[in-house]
Design a protein around this motif. Sequence first.
Motif, PDB file in Angstrom:
ATOM      1  N   TYR A 100       0.844  -1.212   0.000  1.00 17.93           N
ATOM      2  CA  TYR A 100       0.000   0.000   0.000  1.00 17.93           C
ATOM      3  C   TYR A 100       0.875   1.256   0.000  1.00 17.93           C
ATOM      4  CZ  TYR A 100      -3.362  -3.520   1.532  1.00 17.93           C
ATOM      5  OH  TYR A 100      -4.146  -4.647   1.628  1.00 17.93           O
ATOM      6  N   ALA A 101       1.942   1.211  -0.745  1.00 18.26           N
ATOM      7  CA  ALA A 101       2.886   2.332  -0.770  1.00 18.26           C
ATOM      8  C   ALA A 101       2.252   3.611  -1.299  1.00 18.26           C
ATOM      9  CB  ALA A 101       4.109   1.968  -1.607  1.00 18.26           C
ATOM     10  N   ASP A 102       1.218   3.475  -2.146  1.00 20.20           N
ATOM     11  CA  ASP A 102       0.572   4.657  -2.723  1.00 20.20           C
ATOM     12  C   ASP A 102      -0.601   5.140  -1.883  1.00 20.20           C
ATOM     13  OD1 ASP A 102      -0.896   2.395  -3.209  1.00 20.20           O
ATOM     14  OD2 ASP A 102      -1.427   2.921  -5.274  1.00 20.20           O
ATOM     15  N   HIS A 103      -0.768   4.585  -0.692  1.00 22.56           N
ATOM     16  CA  HIS A 103      -1.834   4.992   0.218  1.00 22.56           C
ATOM     17  C   HIS A 103      -1.262   5.795   1.386  1.00 22.56           C
ATOM     18  CE1 HIS A 103      -4.042   1.953  -1.997  1.00 22.56           C
ATOM     19  NE2 HIS A 103      -5.159   2.285  -1.371  1.00 22.56           N
ATOM     20  N   LYS A 104      -2.085   6.665   1.929  1.00 19.73           N
ATOM     21  CA  LYS A 104      -1.704   7.430   3.114  1.00 19.73           C
ATOM     22  C   LYS A 104      -2.271   6.743   4.354  1.00 19.73           C
ATOM     23  CE  LYS A 104      -2.127  11.995   5.280  1.00 19.73           C
ATOM     24  NZ  LYS A 104      -2.724  13.366   5.146  1.00 19.73           N
ATOM     25  N   ASP A 122      -6.323   2.374   8.892  1.00 19.27           N
ATOM     26  CA  ASP A 122      -7.107   3.144   7.934  1.00 19.27           C
ATOM     27  C   ASP A 122      -6.170   3.736   6.889  1.00 19.27           C
ATOM     28  OD1 ASP A 122      -9.383   2.585   9.346  1.00 19.27           O
ATOM     29  OD2 ASP A 122      -9.438   4.500  10.407  1.00 19.27           O
ATOM     30  N   LEU A 123      -6.433   3.426   5.619  1.00 19.74           N
ATOM     31  CA  LEU A 123      -5.597   3.894   4.518  1.00 19.74           C
ATOM     32  C   LEU A 123      -6.435   4.703   3.539  1.00 19.74           C
ATOM     33  CD1 LEU A 123      -3.744   0.520   3.859  1.00 19.74           C
ATOM     34  CD2 LEU A 123      -2.800   2.489   5.068  1.00 19.74           C
ATOM     35  N   GLU A 124      -5.826   5.725   2.965  1.00 18.68           N
ATOM     36  CA  GLU A 124      -6.527   6.550   1.994  1.00 18.68           C
ATOM     37  C   GLU A 124      -5.670   6.742   0.748  1.00 18.68           C
ATOM     38  OE1 GLU A 124      -7.949  10.254   3.427  1.00 18.68           O
ATOM     39  OE2 GLU A 124      -9.367   9.367   4.846  1.00 18.68           O
ATOM     40  N   LYS A 125      -6.364   6.797  -0.399  1.00 16.47           N
ATOM     41  CA  LYS A 125      -5.711   7.095  -1.668  1.00 16.47           C
ATOM     42  C   LYS A 125      -6.679   7.956  -2.461  1.00 16.47           C
ATOM     43  CE  LYS A 125      -3.836   5.029  -5.884  1.00 16.47           C
ATOM     44  NZ  LYS A 125      -3.623   3.764  -6.638  1.00 16.47           N
ATOM     45  N   GLY A 126      -6.407   9.253  -2.512  1.00 17.80           N
ATOM     46  CA  GLY A 126      -7.343  10.162  -3.151  1.00 17.80           C
ATOM     47  C   GLY A 126      -8.651  10.179  -2.392  1.00 17.80           C
ATOM     48  N   SER A 129     -11.006   5.229   0.460  1.00 20.13           N
ATOM     49  CA  SER A 129     -10.587   4.927   1.823  1.00 20.13           C
ATOM     50  C   SER A 129     -10.822   3.452   2.097  1.00 20.13           C
ATOM     51  CB  SER A 129     -11.383   5.791   2.814  1.00 20.13           C
ATOM     52  OG  SER A 129     -11.040   5.472   4.136  1.00 20.13           O
ATOM     53  N   MET A 130      -9.965   2.846   2.869  1.00 15.15           N
ATOM     54  CA  MET A 130     -10.127   1.440   3.194  1.00 15.15           C
ATOM     55  C   MET A 130      -9.543   1.132   4.560  1.00 15.15           C
ATOM     56  SD  MET A 130      -7.236  -0.187   0.637  1.00 15.15           S
ATOM     57  CE  MET A 130      -7.858  -1.855   0.874  1.00 15.15           C
ATOM     58  N   GLU A 131     -10.066   0.086   5.162  1.00 14.22           N
ATOM     59  CA  GLU A 131      -9.534  -0.404   6.423  1.00 14.22           C
ATOM     60  C   GLU A 131      -8.946  -1.790   6.180  1.00 14.22           C
ATOM     61  OE1 GLU A 131     -11.400  -0.377  10.693  1.00 14.22           O
ATOM     62  OE2 GLU A 131     -11.850  -2.317   9.784  1.00 14.22           O
ATOM     63  N   VAL A 132      -7.728  -1.985   6.613  1.00 12.36           N
ATOM     64  CA  VAL A 132      -7.069  -3.275   6.472  1.00 12.36           C
ATOM     65  C   VAL A 132      -6.710  -3.777   7.862  1.00 12.36           C
ATOM     66  CG1 VAL A 132      -5.193  -4.558   5.405  1.00 12.36           C
ATOM     67  CG2 VAL A 132      -6.115  -2.545   4.252  1.00 12.36           C
ATOM     68  N   VAL A 133      -7.052  -5.019   8.127  1.00 12.84           N
ATOM     69  CA  VAL A 133      -6.759  -5.632   9.421  1.00 12.84           C
ATOM     70  C   VAL A 133      -5.602  -6.612   9.235  1.00 12.84           C
ATOM     71  CG1 VAL A 133      -7.677  -6.983  11.337  1.00 12.84           C
ATOM     72  CG2 VAL A 133      -9.173  -5.395  10.104  1.00 12.84           C
ATOM     73  N   PHE A 134      -4.545  -6.404  10.005  1.00  8.28           N
ATOM     74  CA  PHE A 134      -3.344  -7.232   9.904  1.00  8.28           C
ATOM     75  C   PHE A 134      -3.153  -8.077  11.169  1.00  8.28           C
ATOM     76  CE2 PHE A 134      -2.420  -3.567   7.221  1.00  8.28           C
ATOM     77  CZ  PHE A 134      -1.827  -4.123   6.097  1.00  8.28           C
ATOM     78  N   ALA A 135      -2.611  -9.256  10.974  1.00  6.69           N
ATOM     79  CA  ALA A 135      -2.104 -10.031  12.101  1.00  6.69           C
ATOM     80  C   ALA A 135      -0.723  -9.469  12.440  1.00  6.69           C
ATOM     81  CB  ALA A 135      -2.002 -11.507  11.732  1.00  6.69           C
ATOM     82  N   SER A 143      -9.862  -6.998   4.651  1.00  6.29           N
ATOM     83  CA  SER A 143      -9.731  -5.713   3.972  1.00  6.29           C
ATOM     84  C   SER A 143     -11.116  -5.226   3.590  1.00  6.29           C
ATOM     85  CB  SER A 143      -8.855  -5.846   2.726  1.00  6.29           C
ATOM     86  OG  SER A 143      -8.754  -4.612   2.045  1.00  6.29           O
ATOM     87  N   LEU A 144     -11.422  -3.987   3.928  1.00  7.82           N
ATOM     88  CA  LEU A 144     -12.748  -3.444   3.666  1.00  7.82           C
ATOM     89  C   LEU A 144     -12.635  -2.077   3.023  1.00  7.82           C
ATOM     90  CD1 LEU A 144     -15.865  -3.468   4.095  1.00  7.82           C
ATOM     91  CD2 LEU A 144     -15.450  -2.377   6.300  1.00  7.82           C
ATOM     92  N   VAL A 145     -13.209  -1.929   1.826  1.00  9.82           N
ATOM     93  CA  VAL A 145     -13.252  -0.631   1.172  1.00  9.82           C
ATOM     94  C   VAL A 145     -14.406   0.124   1.797  1.00  9.82           C
ATOM     95  CG1 VAL A 145     -13.517   0.607  -1.001  1.00  9.82           C
ATOM     96  CG2 VAL A 145     -12.324  -1.595  -0.946  1.00  9.82           C
TER      97      VAL A 145
END
Length: 212
Positions: A100-104, A122-126, A129-135, A143-145
């Motif tokens: 997700y290098a292109d996301h804030k 919480d990640l944003e790109k323009g 927006s999306m939420e990603v859950v990591f272990a 991952s949820l848009v």
Amino acid sequence: MNYALPTLLMLSLSMNACAQKVSEADVPQPVKAAFMKQFPKAEHAKWEMEDKKDYEVNFQQGATKWSAKYAADAKWLETEHAIKPEELPAPVRAAIAANYADHKLEAAEVAESPQGIVYEVDLEKGEHSMEVVFAADGKVVKSLVTEEVKRMKGRTRRTDRSVKRAGAQAPARANSIHRFPCVALAEMLAQAAEVGDHEHGEEEREHQFAHR
């Protein structure tokens, strides 16, 4: 046709599915006791009921805001609190940088439950927006848009189109939908009613013009 009444009915039914505030006096004593035992230094506790069965409490501990969820029988279900991005485990930070290098990175939380610990980001790109859950090892659990609002099926073509147009503006409110789903849903349904009434007026005028 005025779409305000059916929209208000939809809103009323939807709001019932959201968390409802409850006074501390209405929270079962075993639940409050479990909370105080787990978080003896908690301050400014505010309670809510989710799905008419679980109790969630939002509180502050030190300078950090927390939330904890308990079943009606006082069983602990989940705890969440915000963390700084640099506090994420190294494998999680590496996974974000790689995929997700292109996301804030807007916000990060750690969620703990009887099943273990995960990290919600919480990640944003323009406008997206999306939420990603990591272990903890950096693997994606979910991952949820968050700006994706499913088109609600209306009983008429006009209502369906109105809701779709209102939902199309969701990217601008993506973070609100994620953080405040009840408020965002209210705004979307109200806007759908306005669009529906406007379209109905346009069709009435077209009908009158065609029969002159």
